[in-house]
Design an enzyme around this catalytic site. Structure first.
Site, short mmCIF file in Angstrom:
data_model
loop_
_atom_site.label_atom_id
_atom_site.label_comp_id
_atom_site.label_asym_id
_atom_site.label_seq_id
_atom_site.Cartn_x
_atom_site.Cartn_y
_atom_site.Cartn_z
N GLN A 51 0.82 -1.21 0.00
CA GLN A 51 0.00 0.00 0.00
C GLN A 51 0.86 1.27 0.00
O GLN A 51 0.35 2.35 -0.28
CB GLN A 51 -0.94 0.03 1.21
CG GLN A 51 -2.00 -1.07 1.17
CD GLN A 51 -2.93 -0.96 2.35
OE1 GLN A 51 -2.64 -1.51 3.41
NE2 GLN A 51 -4.04 -0.24 2.20
N LEU A 89 -7.54 1.62 3.42
CA LEU A 89 -6.96 2.93 3.09
C LEU A 89 -6.67 3.05 1.60
O LEU A 89 -6.47 4.16 1.10
CB LEU A 89 -5.69 3.16 3.91
CG LEU A 89 -5.89 3.25 5.43
CD1 LEU A 89 -4.55 3.44 6.13
CD2 LEU A 89 -6.85 4.36 5.81
N HIS A 130 -7.14 -9.36 6.65
CA HIS A 130 -7.21 -8.29 5.64
C HIS A 130 -5.80 -7.88 5.20
O HIS A 130 -5.52 -7.77 4.00
CB HIS A 130 -7.98 -7.11 6.24
CG HIS A 130 -8.06 -5.90 5.35
ND1 HIS A 130 -9.26 -5.42 4.86
CD2 HIS A 130 -7.09 -5.07 4.86
CE1 HIS A 130 -9.01 -4.36 4.10
NE2 HIS A 130 -7.71 -4.12 4.09
N GLU A 131 -4.92 -7.65 6.18
CA GLU A 131 -3.57 -7.18 5.84
C GLU A 131 -2.76 -8.26 5.13
O GLU A 131 -2.01 -7.97 4.20
CB GLU A 131 -2.84 -6.69 7.09
CG GLU A 131 -3.49 -5.49 7.79
CD GLU A 131 -3.86 -4.35 6.85
OE1 GLU A 131 -3.17 -4.13 5.84
OE2 GLU A 131 -4.87 -3.68 7.14
N HIS A 134 -3.34 -8.48 1.44
CA HIS A 134 -2.62 -7.48 0.63
C HIS A 134 -1.28 -8.03 0.12
O HIS A 134 -0.82 -7.65 -0.95
CB HIS A 134 -2.32 -6.23 1.47
CG HIS A 134 -3.45 -5.24 1.53
ND1 HIS A 134 -3.91 -4.58 0.43
CD2 HIS A 134 -4.18 -4.77 2.58
CE1 HIS A 134 -4.89 -3.74 0.78
NE2 HIS A 134 -5.07 -3.84 2.09
CO CO Z 1 -6.47 -2.73 3.19
#
Ligand code: CO
Length: 150
Positions: A51, A89, A130-131, A134
């Protein structure tokens, strides 16, 4: 220490598989400090290295249980299920309902390369899932059963 720009959905960097961290050096520590500043400023529950444009297996999670850094994290066990809201985000202005395990066991390294195990449940487990997604180029919007404008 610095706030880094958070990449938004549509950028190819969010769809890549990240590489393991091999060097637990100052470059990693700077990345971690910047990710901490960024997730705190953006009031996120977590942030993954892609991210901020870095294709390494590094995430931070900031939840009621505390602030955590997970390097090369792997979910070793999971059980149960929960449905709940998530945002990201990198997907501004939206939230969605995602099914996740209720409990997960995590194996990871800290910023010095030391290995650890951790058990998490509820929203903490959700944030970890969730992380970690990624790191394999998966976004919650790929899994959501329902998405709304936040
Ligand atoms: Co995220």
């Amino acid at each position: 220490m610095a706030i880094r720009n958070v990449v938004q959905v549509g950028d190819d960097v969010l769809r890549q598989k990240c590489f393991p961290v091999e060097n637990f050096d100052e470059k990693l520590w700077t990345l971690l400090e910047d990710m901490k500043d960024t997730v705190k400023k953006e009031q996120g529950a977590g942030l993954a290295a892609p991210q901020v444009g870095v294709l390494r297996r590094v995430v931070v999670v900031d939840v009621d249980e505390g602030y955590f850094e997970f390097i090369n994290p792997v979910i070793t066990k999971q059980s149960g299920g929960q449905n709940g809201w998530e945002g990201c985000l990198s997907v501004r202005g939206k939230s969605g309902i995602v099914e996740r395990p209720m409990r997960v066991s995590l194996s990871y390294q800290d910023r010095n390369g030391e290995k650890h195990e951790l058990n998490a449940k509820g929203f903490f487990a959700r944030a970890i899932c969730h992380e970690l997604d990624h790191l394999d180029g998966v976004l919650y919007i790929d899994r959501a059963s329902h998405i709304e404008k936040a």
